[in-house]
Scaffold this active site. Structure first.
Site, PDB file in Angstrom:
ATOM      1  N   HIS A  84     -15.572 -13.224 -12.371  1.00 25.20           N
ATOM      2  CA  HIS A  84     -14.593 -12.133 -12.336  1.00 25.20           C
ATOM      3  C   HIS A  84     -13.383 -12.457 -13.213  1.00 25.20           C
ATOM      4  O   HIS A  84     -12.920 -11.624 -14.005  1.00 25.20           O
ATOM      5  CB  HIS A  84     -14.173 -11.910 -10.883  1.00 25.20           C
ATOM      6  CG  HIS A  84     -13.294 -10.718 -10.667  1.00 25.20           C
ATOM      7  ND1 HIS A  84     -12.696 -10.459  -9.456  1.00 25.20           N
ATOM      8  CD2 HIS A  84     -12.892  -9.715 -11.489  1.00 25.20           C
ATOM      9  CE1 HIS A  84     -11.981  -9.352  -9.544  1.00 25.20           C
ATOM     10  NE2 HIS A  84     -12.078  -8.886 -10.769  1.00 25.20           N
ATOM     11  N   GLU A  87     -14.323 -12.254 -16.778  1.00 22.12           N
ATOM     12  CA  GLU A  87     -14.385 -10.843 -17.198  1.00 22.12           C
ATOM     13  C   GLU A  87     -12.998 -10.366 -17.629  1.00 22.12           C
ATOM     14  O   GLU A  87     -12.849  -9.670 -18.638  1.00 22.12           O
ATOM     15  CB  GLU A  87     -14.930  -9.990 -16.055  1.00 22.12           C
ATOM     16  CG  GLU A  87     -14.878  -8.493 -16.294  1.00 22.12           C
ATOM     17  CD  GLU A  87     -14.316  -7.736 -15.114  1.00 22.12           C
ATOM     18  OE1 GLU A  87     -13.299  -7.039 -15.292  1.00 22.12           O
ATOM     19  OE2 GLU A  87     -14.880  -7.846 -14.005  1.00 22.12           O
ATOM     20  N   HIS A  88     -11.960 -10.762 -16.891  1.00 19.24           N
ATOM     21  CA  HIS A  88     -10.584 -10.374 -17.225  1.00 19.24           C
ATOM     22  C   HIS A  88     -10.096 -11.089 -18.480  1.00 19.24           C
ATOM     23  O   HIS A  88      -9.561 -10.462 -19.395  1.00 19.24           O
ATOM     24  CB  HIS A  88      -9.647 -10.709 -16.065  1.00 19.24           C
ATOM     25  CG  HIS A  88      -9.638  -9.693 -14.971  1.00 19.24           C
ATOM     26  ND1 HIS A  88      -8.518  -8.981 -14.615  1.00 19.24           N
ATOM     27  CD2 HIS A  88     -10.621  -9.262 -14.135  1.00 19.24           C
ATOM     28  CE1 HIS A  88      -8.792  -8.159 -13.619  1.00 19.24           C
ATOM     29  NE2 HIS A  88     -10.069  -8.323 -13.296  1.00 19.24           N
ATOM     30  N   GLU A 160      -4.176 -13.853 -15.498  1.00 23.22           N
ATOM     31  CA  GLU A 160      -5.236 -13.040 -14.906  1.00 23.22           C
ATOM     32  C   GLU A 160      -5.888 -13.708 -13.699  1.00 23.22           C
ATOM     33  O   GLU A 160      -6.346 -13.014 -12.795  1.00 23.22           O
ATOM     34  CB  GLU A 160      -6.307 -12.728 -15.967  1.00 23.22           C
ATOM     35  CG  GLU A 160      -5.802 -11.920 -17.137  1.00 23.22           C
ATOM     36  CD  GLU A 160      -5.326 -10.536 -16.732  1.00 23.22           C
ATOM     37  OE1 GLU A 160      -6.005  -9.885 -15.913  1.00 23.22           O
ATOM     38  OE2 GLU A 160      -4.260 -10.115 -17.221  1.00 23.22           O
ATOM     39  N   GLY A 972       1.877  -0.799   3.372  1.00 18.08           N
ATOM     40  CA  GLY A 972       1.479  -2.190   3.519  1.00 18.08           C
ATOM     41  C   GLY A 972       2.259  -2.867   4.627  1.00 18.08           C
ATOM     42  O   GLY A 972       2.868  -2.206   5.474  1.00 18.08           O
ATOM     43  N   PRO A 973       2.273  -4.196   4.633  1.00 17.43           N
ATOM     44  CA  PRO A 973       2.988  -4.926   5.687  1.00 17.43           C
ATOM     45  C   PRO A 973       4.495  -4.798   5.524  1.00 17.43           C
ATOM     46  O   PRO A 973       4.991  -4.460   4.448  1.00 17.43           O
ATOM     47  CB  PRO A 973       2.526  -6.373   5.476  1.00 17.43           C
ATOM     48  CG  PRO A 973       2.172  -6.444   4.025  1.00 17.43           C
ATOM     49  CD  PRO A 973       1.604  -5.101   3.677  1.00 17.43           C
ATOM     50  N   GLY A 974       5.225  -5.075   6.585  1.00 13.89           N
ATOM     51  CA  GLY A 974       6.678  -5.053   6.513  1.00 13.89           C
ATOM     52  C   GLY A 974       7.204  -6.133   5.584  1.00 13.89           C
ATOM     53  O   GLY A 974       6.543  -7.147   5.346  1.00 13.89           O
ATOM     54  N   GLU A 976      10.269  -8.506   5.357  1.00 11.91           N
ATOM     55  CA  GLU A 976      11.309  -8.985   6.269  1.00 11.91           C
ATOM     56  C   GLU A 976      12.702  -8.868   5.661  1.00 11.91           C
ATOM     57  O   GLU A 976      12.966  -9.350   4.561  1.00 11.91           O
ATOM     58  CB  GLU A 976      11.032 -10.443   6.657  1.00 11.91           C
ATOM     59  CG  GLU A 976      11.913 -10.930   7.793  1.00 11.91           C
ATOM     60  CD  GLU A 976      11.508 -12.320   8.264  1.00 11.91           C
ATOM     61  OE1 GLU A 976      12.294 -12.933   8.979  1.00 11.91           O
ATOM     62  OE2 GLU A 976      10.404 -12.787   7.900  1.00 11.91           O
ATOM     63  N   LYS A 978      14.189  -6.477   4.324  1.00 13.07           N
ATOM     64  CA  LYS A 978      14.359  -5.619   3.144  1.00 13.07           C
ATOM     65  C   LYS A 978      14.152  -4.138   3.472  1.00 13.07           C
ATOM     66  O   LYS A 978      14.936  -3.288   3.078  1.00 13.07           O
ATOM     67  CB  LYS A 978      13.366  -6.035   2.044  1.00 13.07           C
ATOM     68  CG  LYS A 978      13.523  -7.470   1.573  1.00 13.07           C
ATOM     69  CD  LYS A 978      14.799  -7.672   0.791  1.00 13.07           C
ATOM     70  CE  LYS A 978      14.879  -9.072   0.203  1.00 13.07           C
ATOM     71  NZ  LYS A 978      16.120  -9.300  -0.543  1.00 13.07           N
ATOM     72  N   THR A 979      13.077  -3.829   4.186  1.00 10.71           N
ATOM     73  CA  THR A 979      12.748  -2.429   4.463  1.00 10.71           C
ATOM     74  C   THR A 979      13.275  -2.046   5.845  1.00 10.71           C
ATOM     75  O   THR A 979      12.508  -1.818   6.779  1.00 10.71           O
ATOM     76  CB  THR A 979      11.230  -2.217   4.376  1.00 10.71           C
ATOM     77  OG1 THR A 979      10.584  -3.202   5.208  1.00 10.71           O
ATOM     78  CG2 THR A 979      10.735  -2.376   2.968  1.00 10.71           C
TER      79      THR A 979
END
Length: 989
Positions: A84, A87-88, A160, A972-974, A976, A978-979
């Site tokens: 993978h 590939e990148h 990558e 997504g997850p919290g 800490e 910040k939100t």
């Protein structure tokens, strides 16, 4: 083994046979075989390169959408994701094209309608498709040099793959963290419970195959030298399989391949055929996984039973197994659906269910998710198979005939990406020594099947069950959702990170800081891209395609080559009819029509008839925007297609599901449907979180966006979750669900504002269908439900005290969006906004969000119909940094971007890749029918796009972006500290 005795049935195929005689030599390639396939209107040519042994398959077909691919067999040596990551990094610069990421740079120097690179379980391939001959040659050259002569620099591996780097690159005191595009991509993948289940299942039953995509726990073990070794071993012409499809001359490709391969010899390879576990006795594997926050605690387990059923090299046996899998698990009348899903043992089939031909064996799997008792599940499945052996006629012959009918129809249904779909179907087997010609002999397999069915009947399938399943060793696999799982992943990552950091000395840490600075400098460098081939704006025709459509009363007709098929679409405009409180029920109503049943028939009976006589019937609800005003157009749609001779059945089934669906009688089926929808909610967000975030942000601006959020967004997921919580309270369920859907039926089923679109291959057939439409409408109520309800354009926007929302999901990474208001489709600024979104994506956001920020993807987009400008990021480890980048984009354009005419032209090329992408016959003219966008509107917009200037881009940046905060959504997850309020609204699901 099937014999390859075929005869050309058309002039084109006969010409192809003469063009490529067996034994003929073309630029170092010898024609080994040729196979006309009249039923698919193609001729296959099998060639081998004498010097290297490289194999080439050419599909000669009268199709201007030409395809090229180069593929390599890449058995993963471990689960570090080296195939993978290669590939990148392969696409990060080559000898002939020494620029950073020529693959991405070619996206805006081309008119290709598809460009990609993909890693399979044991192969890697690089396909593209385009209708432009010069473009085809340009891309072919870039793909070949990128794969065979990549630079594979250390910094590309770091960017990558994975690296240790300071969280704040310019601050040596900030924490050292893991970064890398693939690393974050795979962290995002394992956040998807379905992917995690499938991945761990594959690793458990097929440990020798390893995880080609990469396990984040193992990716950080990969070294740069391992990448170089893997490329040297595998990316060699002797290990290559190249593919072309379409109407361009094969010899041009063979000439270039021969030139590229000239420096290589023939290399012997002894690829070991990787085998699954030795299943001599029953094996039971139990693991822990991600919890689904939208399901109750007792429904957190996924389980499956798997049997090894021969080898995919036996193509006929594999075909029979696929038919058996279809009979067992496809549709409402299938025995596994009835006994496992309708009975409530599980909520829906697991992602690994069905027949899967792998590298060396076929796997037949029956799996469910949301199972409470695994032993009951196992006993039920075993009893089903035993009963199938003991019953004289276990399978309804009509169901088998319906499968044959569907196979026949799929062959006639013309798709715009037929060449790519053919490649996808052939390549997995071809890389594992399965003759690609076998995959093309569809008619031969079908004829043999018909003959065996007449002589053997159901014993054809009973023999398979007896041979492979009953009293044979079974592999049972299950994953139980755990509330601690997400935390355990975080803890493991932190432990692994500490171990890496502990092993560093002071000089190592200084080197990490320097390397981070150097990588950022590299990413900021202005590159000379003159080495890359490019098309010009003059290659884009100023006039677009126009589709001749005849309109008569409420029906439009499009006559084109449909290969003997008729497609019929119906719609009813629901504006100002439906009460607002019923809007959330609309998607469930549409789903119910093709899942429940009527007063007199179960849907399993109806479904079998649908499959026997048509290609399919579907219903849906969507909201589009008026191209002049962006006012919402709420539409209930119903579609169907069949052979020309069977269109009367489409209207018969439409009448049945619209008029006779009985929500009260089939309330148990309705509960099954709601459970199924609820069970897939979380995985749908994990797959397309950026789209959900974008929709939620857009819902703050226009009523069409707010309605779309109610129908398709986070709000719809919450609504289904609420209905799911009502299932055990019968009285409440009847009142809040069944009665509401019955009420909706009265609002929706009416001929007022009902219109139709016919796509067929003759005027005579169109007139036949018009007559059938008239008879159909006579059966429906008329005028019983007129636009007397609340104005749809007054549908309330999402009201929020702040412009930032965090929607919490138990993922490892985030998805972000920021939306701003644009203009209607016909407004001239819309074209400049679309060009600007493209320039931001390719010239700024790709570098900032992906290369520097480590997100798997990010960019800007402009919805011309909705009139919304959006930013987004996908599987993003630094969502707040991305939002800040989005916010400053207007200032960047006006103060920092040094964009020239070349950048502008490249943006236009990229836009026209999709504007001029080939359409299937059934798609011609449909935009006008569904959205009201006329050919004249499309032509005006086309000319506006071509005429956008740099001054226009700067003007709309100042008008629509500069100093505009926008509405932001993070999924997504919290984060800490910040939100948090008052700046952020946090939603728990």
């Amino acid at each position: 083994m099937l014999r390859f005795q075929r005869f050309a049935s058309s002039y084109a195929q006969a010409q192809a046979v003469r063009k490529y005689p067996v034994g003929g030599i073309f630029h170092g390639y010898e024609v080994r075989r040729i196979l006309p396939v009249p039923e698919l209107r193609l001729t296959a040519v099998d060639l081998v390169h004498s010097q290297t042994g490289a194999e080439h398959l050419h599909i000669d077909r009268d199709d201007k959408n030409n395809v090229f691919s180069i593929a390599f067999k890449t058995n993963p040596p471990d689960s570090t994701g080296v195939p993978h990551i290669l590939e990148h990094t392969t696409l990060c610069g080559s000898v002939k094209y020494p620029v950073r990421d020529p693959f991405f740079k070619m996206l805006n120097k081309s008119l290709a309608n598809f460009m990609n690179a993909m890693t399979g379980p044991d192969y890697t391939f690089f396909p593209f498709s385009t209708t432009n001959p010069q473009d085809f040659a340009n891309l072919r050259g870039v793909y070949l040099d990128s794969t065979l002569n990549p630079l594979l620099k250390q910094e590309d591996f770091d960017q990558e793959g994975w690296r240790l780097e300071h969280k704040n690159i310019t601050d040596p005191e900030s924490n050292i963290v893991f970064k890398g595009v693939v690393y974050n991509e795979m962290k995002g993948q394992i956040s998807n419970a379905n992917y995690y289940f499938w991945s761990k299942f594959q690793q458990s039953i097929y440990p020798s195959l390893n995880n080609s995509g990469g396990d984040p726990m193992k990716i950080t073990d990969l070294r740069y030298g391992d990448l170089l070794d893997f490329h040297h071993k595998n990316y060699h012409p002797s290990n290559a399989k190249t593919f072309t499809y379409g109407n361009l001359p094969l010899v041009d490709t063979l000439k270039q391949l021969n030139e590229q391969f000239s420096g290589y010899g023939k290399r012997a390879r002894k690829d070991k055929l990787l085998m699954p576990i030795d299943l001599k006795k029953d094996i039971d594997v139990k693991l822990l996984g991600q919890i689904d926050t939208m399901l109750p605690p007792e429904k957190q387990t996924k389980a499956s039973m798997t049997w090894i059923c021969g080898a995919p090299q036996d193509t006929y046996d594999t075909f029979l197994l696929k038919v058996l899998g279809n009979l067992l698990m496809d549709g409402h009348s299938s025995v596994m659906y009835q006994k496992l899903i309708e009975s409530g043992i599980g909520l829906e089939f697991s992602v690994n269910s069905g027949v899967e031909p792998t590298t060396a064996v076929n796997l037949l799997t029956v799996g469910i998710q949301g199972v409470s008792d695994i032993e009951i599940f196992k006993d039920t499945v075993n009893n089903i198979f035993q009963n199938l052996l003991e019953t004289e006629h276990p399978f309804d012959r009509k169901r088998i005939d319906a499968i044959i009918e569907q196979l026949e129809l799929s062959k006639k249904d013309q798709k715009a990406d037929f060449g790519l779909q053919l490649l996808y179907s052939i390549l997995p087997g071809w890389t594992n020594k399965i003759d690609p010609f076998e995959s093309l002999l569809f008619e031969d397999v079908l004829q043999r099947f018909r003959g065996d069915l007449e002589t053997k009947g159901d014993t054809l399938f009973q023999d398979l069950i007896r041979k492979y399943i009953v009293h044979k060793p079974c592999f049972t696999f299950s994953i139980q959702g755990s509330e601690e799982f997400s935390k355990s992943l975080d803890d493991e990552e932190q432990t692994r990170l500490r171990e890496k950091i502990t092993a560093l000395d002071e000089q190592d840490k200084k080197n990490i800081f320097k390397r981070g600075i150097l990588l950022q400098e590299k990413q900021n460098e202005k590159e000379d891209l003159s080495c890359l081939p490019t098309l010009q704006i003059k290659d884009i025709p100023r006039a677009g395609d126009k589709y001749s459509i005849e309109q008569k009363n409420n029906t439009m007709s499009r006559i084109t080559d449909t290969n003997g098929i008729t497609y019929v679409r119906g719609k009813r405009l629901l504006n100002d009819i439906i009460p607002f409180e019923l809007f959330p029920y609309l998607p469930l109503f549409a789903e119910s029509l093709t899942n429940l049943g009527t007063t007199t028939e179960s849907f399993s009976e109806i479904e079998d008839q649908i499959k026997l006589h048509t290609g399919g019937i579907s219903t849906h609800v969507e909201v589009t925007s008026d191209p002049n005003t962006t006012e919402p157009r709420l539409i209930f749609g119903f579609d169907g297609w069949s052979l020309n001779s069977k269109t009367d059945h489409i209207f018969e089934f439409w009448s049945k599901i619209l008029l006779e669906t009985d929500f009260h009688k089939n309330s148990d089926k309705l509960k099954v449907l709601i459970r199924l929808l609820a069970s897939s909610n979380t995985s749908s967000v994990a797959d397309a979180g950026h789209a959900f975030a974008r929709g939620y942000s857009a819902a703050h601006y226009r009523s069409s966006g707010a309605i779309n959020e109610t129908l398709n967004g986070i709000e719809q997921l919450q609504f289904i979750n609420r209905l799911h919580s009502l299932l055990d309270n019968e009285e409440t369920f009847q009142r809040e669900v069944v009665d509401k859907l019955t009420e909706l039926q009265k609002y929706i089923v009416d001929t007022n504002n009902m219109n139709f679109f016919i796509t067929s291959d003759s005027d005579v057939q169109a007139k036949t269908v018009e007559s059938q439409i008239s008879k159909f409408m006579e059966r429906l109520p008329h005028g019983s439900c007129l636009p007397n309800g609340p104005k749809t354009s007054d549908y309330p926007l999402i009201g929020s005290k702040c412009k930032h929302t965090l929607i919490k999901f138990p993922f490892q990474v985030h998805y972000t969006s920021q939306a701003l208001l644009g203009v209607p489709y016909t407004h001239k600024d819309g074209s400049a906004l679309q060009v600007m979104s493209n320039m931001l994506t390719f010239k700024h956001l790709h570098r900032e969000v992906r290369e520097k920020g480590g997100a798997y993807g990010g960019g800007a987009s402009y919805s011309a119909l909705a009139g919304i400008f959006s930013f987004y990021s996908y599987r993003d480890p630094q969502p707040l940094k991305s939002l800040e980048t989005f916010k400053n984009s207007g200032r960047y354009i006006l103060n920092d971007a040094k964009w020239g005419v070349t950048d502008l032209d490249e943006a236009k090329l990229t836009i026209f890749q999709q504007v001029d992408a080939p359409k299937s016959p059934k798609g011609e003219g449909v935009t006008y029918f569904m959205s009201g966008v006329t050919d004249d509107m499309k032509q005006a917009r086309r000319e506006q796009l071509l005429d956008v200037s740099l001054l226009d881009v700067h003007r709309v940046a100042e008008k629509y972006l500069l100093n505009k905060e926008g509405v932001s959504t993070v999924i997504g997850p919290g984060i800490e500290g910040k939100t948090v309020s008052p700046n952020w609204e946090v939603k728990e699901l």
